[in-house]
Design a protein around this motif. Structure first.
Motif, PDB file in Angstrom:
ATOM      1  N   THR A   1      18.185  91.626  48.263  1.00 53.94           N
ATOM      2  CA  THR A   1      17.999  91.165  49.705  1.00 53.94           C
ATOM      3  C   THR A   1      16.507  90.505  49.816  1.00 53.94           C
ATOM      4  O   THR A   1      15.480  91.358  49.369  1.00 53.94           O
TER       5      THR A   1
ATOM      6  N   THR B   1      14.142  89.752  52.893  1.00 53.62           N
ATOM      7  CA  THR B   1      14.077  89.835  54.365  1.00 53.62           C
ATOM      8  C   THR B   1      13.005  89.090  54.829  1.00 53.62           C
ATOM      9  O   THR B   1      12.711  89.093  56.216  1.00 53.62           O
TER      10      THR B   1
ATOM     11  N   THR C   1      21.543  88.742  49.587  1.00 54.11           N
ATOM     12  CA  THR C   1      21.424  88.643  50.800  1.00 54.11           C
ATOM     13  C   THR C   1      20.221  88.095  51.498  1.00 54.11           C
ATOM     14  O   THR C   1      19.084  88.397  50.989  1.00 54.11           O
TER      15      THR C   1
ATOM     16  N   SER D   1      17.816  87.278  54.823  1.00 56.41           N
ATOM     17  CA  SER D   1      17.807  87.408  56.175  1.00 56.41           C
ATOM     18  C   SER D   1      16.702  86.858  56.771  1.00 56.41           C
ATOM     19  O   SER D   1      15.744  87.211  57.604  1.00 56.41           O
TER      20      SER D   1
ATOM     21  N   TYR E   1      21.973  85.813  57.044  1.00 54.83           N
ATOM     22  CA  TYR E   1      21.795  86.364  58.365  1.00 54.83           C
ATOM     23  C   TYR E   1      20.992  85.237  59.060  1.00 54.83           C
ATOM     24  O   TYR E   1      20.078  84.639  58.488  1.00 54.83           O
ATOM     25  N   GLN E   2      20.909  85.276  60.388  1.00 56.12           N
ATOM     26  CA  GLN E   2      20.193  84.236  61.129  1.00 56.12           C
ATOM     27  C   GLN E   2      20.370  82.872  60.641  1.00 56.12           C
ATOM     28  O   GLN E   2      19.561  82.034  60.428  1.00 56.12           O
TER      29      GLN E   2
ATOM     30  N   HIS F   1      26.178  84.695  59.223  1.00 61.69           N
ATOM     31  CA  HIS F   1      26.012  85.549  60.758  1.00 61.69           C
ATOM     32  C   HIS F   1      25.079  84.644  61.442  1.00 61.69           C
ATOM     33  O   HIS F   1      23.844  84.460  60.970  1.00 61.69           O
TER      34      HIS F   1
END
Length: 653
Positions: free
Chosen positions: A168, A170, A200, A202, A318-319, A344
């Motif tokens: 992930t 971030t 992932t 983000s 995400y975002q 997302h």
């Protein structure tokens, strides 16, 4: 009393001495202690010692679960801790959650209290257990973190290559900063040299996303994606796009320009030669992962062998703004290794989704696509579900959330769904989740989707709103007639109080293993709530395949006693997990339920969820009820909160 106090203090001093001299004593000496002493000792051991001693204790039949759970409660709270019901799950969550905090030097109350024991030894212990790596690229101590992962005779990064499955990211990474190479190198080792297949992201940074996707999935690289990578040397002072940190408007225009207009970057791109220039024009650093890998000569990588590109099987973004989606769409048609995709955003536009649909169609038509799981939030309209499922003949699991809240009447669909006689070919989808946040839902369209999904084994619908006076009965009728393979049915935040006949008909012909009516107002308009619930329970008892039943947040209150009838008579229900949380069940009602359940004991060790009920109204009676249940149930019973009380009070008004 003084003697007892002294004895207690002496024992604690001995336990502290064991912790301090654990290495000298050795595991065998500690494990050979009497069982009752070991259980008293566990709270005094460090996480590393607990991890080391656990296998030997398990061989003696002693579990360390209570200690791992206590640590998890200290870290995240009781509500979070109970999500991990086994010893290994609780242990892995503790190590996974603490590792990035210790690695990056973050301080929380638990770390401050145990700082002396959370050192390199802890990082080693955690590294052998965790499978998820959190990359904090913009951390102030990037160099120190890098050394922690790559130094020593057996670097942690080598262990991670073999263990880490999920990565992930971030933070946004500025590719123009030399220190970013440390993070890029770590990602390259995990994603390309290692076993990580789940990524992932983000960060709303399209340049970073382009670097991550560059060349993934196949040897072919979409020209737009390569243009973006070749133009990664842009001025650090150039304006930032809406969702692209460090991306100039000119760069994004070039990436999406189909007419091939030339955009001159602020610095000449040197990606093909694997180098970037600093302000004075000297070769400074690279963003090419293979060259970065070779430049770190102290790491155990054979520079003579070209690095391969790892296969990303699961991608979660995400975002995900328009620029990031554009980059993904350009690479998706050749992303042959991708099996799971989750996107997302606060809300995708219709044109965004149609671009994605087109890319999915190309991937599906290639006959090389493996995409089976697709998650998107938030869609602007529900009818785009049809387009997504039409675009891919490989998707068997679709999870979407729809956000379209508009005051007053609205038209949700471009066209009405076809009549039943005109329904097209069946979709292969087996698991479908649709959560809607709409002023009003189109029931006809949803039944149309269900008719085209005869292979469904799992369905989760939430938040469907209908005009006043309308009923969800057609939805349940459609399930009875077209979805005979259902094993899991979850209906949430929907009004089903006027659908009892259709529910009973569905239960007569189903083979459900899990059924959840969460916040479905089952008894809201019933004149005789007890009789209605009894009819439902009688039908549920005859579903021999049913193992999990949830009636959470349905205002059962004193009518909960009727649920004891699940296990009376013949046949008795096979349910082994019953969720009756958040039902405003008072202590006296629970005691009566416990008495009836004692008479009709479930055939299995029943798991009972009693959370968010007002136990504090009469703690003694509540405890008496739990005592009766304890001999034949495993229950979750959390303390009552003022916020829970207000929610239940409003729901029962």
């Amino acid at each position: 009393m003084a003697h007892k106090s002294a004895g207690g203090s002496l024992k604690n001093l001995c336990f502290l001495a064991v912790r301090e001299h654990f290495l000298a004593l050795g595991t065998e000496a500690v494990v050979s202690l009497p069982t009752h002493l070991i259980k008293d000792l566990l709270p005094h051991l460090t996480i590393c010692q607990l991890d080391e001693i656990q296998p030997a204790l398990n061989q003696r039949g002693i579990s360390t679960y209570s200690r791992w759970l206590a640590i998890l409660e200290d870290l995240r709270g009781r509500d979070y801790a109970i999500k991990f019901p086994t010893e290994d799950e609780a242990k892995q969550e503790v190590l996974t959650w603490l590792f990035p905090s210790v690695l990056y030097g973050y301080r929380n109350p638990y770390i401050i209290k145990n700082l002396s024991n959370l050192n390199t030894s802890f990082l080693w212990a955690a590294a052998k257990c965790i499978q998820h790596f959190l990359c904090k690229a913009c951390h102030i101590n990037t160099q120190k973190v890098f050394q922690s992962l790559t130094s020593g005779p057996q670097p942690l990064l080598n262990i991670f290559e073999k263990r880490i499955r999920n990565v992930t990211i971030t933070d946004s990474m500025d590719l123009l900063k030399e220190t970013t190479q440390h993070s890029l190198y770590i990602l390259h080792r995990l994603l390309d040299h290692g076993a990580a297949t789940k990524l992932t992201v983000s960060i709303p940074n399209p340049i970073m996303l382009a670097w991550l996707l560059h060349g993934r999935g196949s040897h072919y690289v979409n020209p737009e994606l390569k243009n973006l990578m070749d133009s990664s040397c842009v001025s650090q002072t150039s304006p930032v796009s809406e969702d692209g940190a460090g991306c100039s408007p000119g760069l994004m225009t070039r990436a999406s320009d189909n007419q091939g207009n030339e955009i001159i970057p602020f610095k000449r791109s040197r990606l093909d030669s694997a180098c970037l220039e600093d302000a004075s024009g000297n070769l400074s650093f690279t963003v090419d992962s293979q060259v970065i890998c070779q430049n770190f000569a102290h790491c155990e990588v054979n520079s003579a062998v070209p690095c391969t590109l790892g296969q990303i099987e699961a991608l979660n973004i995400y975002q995900c703004g328009s620029d990031s989606l554009r980059i993904l769409v350009s690479s998706l048609p050749t992303f042959f290794s991708l099996q799971s995709l989750s996107l997302h955003s606060s809300k995708f536009s219709k044109s965004n989704v149609l671009d994605l649909v087109s890319a999915l169609k190309q991937l599906s038509d290639s006959s090389c696509g493996k995409l089976t799981d697709l998650t998107i939030s938030f869609l602007p309209t529900t009818n785009l579900i049809e387009k997504l499922l039409d675009a891919s003949n490989t998707v068997t699991s679709l999870h979407v959330e729809v956000r379209n809240i508009i005051e007053g009447p609205q038209i949700l669909f471009d066209v009405l769904p076809p009549a039943e006689s005109q329904v097209s070919a069946a979709w292969p989808v087996q698991r479908l989740t649709v959560k809607v946040h709409e002023f009003q839902s189109d029931l006809n369209f949803m039944t149309y989707v269900l008719r085209r999904s005869p292979h469904l084994t799992s369905l989760h619908l939430a938040g469907m709103r209908l005009p006043t006076g309308s009923s969800l009965s057609p939805l349940l009728t459609t399930l009875s007639e077209f979805n005979h393979s259902l094993r899991t049915l979850i209906l949430e935040d929907m009004k089903l109080s006027n659908c009892l006949p259709e529910i009973l008909n569905l239960l007569r012909n189903c083979k459900l293993e899990e059924l959840r009516f969460d916040d479905c107002r089952l008894l809201e308009t019933c004149s005789n709530k007890e009789q209605t619930l009894l009819e439902l329970v009688t039908a549920l008892r005859k579903v021999s395949s049913l193992r999990t039943l949830s009636l959470a947040q349905n205002r059962l209150a004193r009518n909960v006693c009727v649920l004891a009838e699940l296990f009376s008579g013949s046949p008795s229900s096979s349910v082994n997990h019953l969720d009756i949380s958040s039902n405003f069940i008072k202590p006296a009602d629970l005691l009566e339920f416990a008495k009836r359940l004692t008479t009709h004991q479930p055939p299995y060790n029943l798991s009972l969820d009693l959370r968010k009920n007002p136990a504090n109204r009469d703690p003694d009676t509540w405890s008496a009820a739990l005592q009766k249940l304890r001999s034949f149930t495993l229950f979750l019973s959390m303390g009552w909160k003022s916020t829970d009380m207000m929610v239940d009070h409003i729901s029962n008004m």
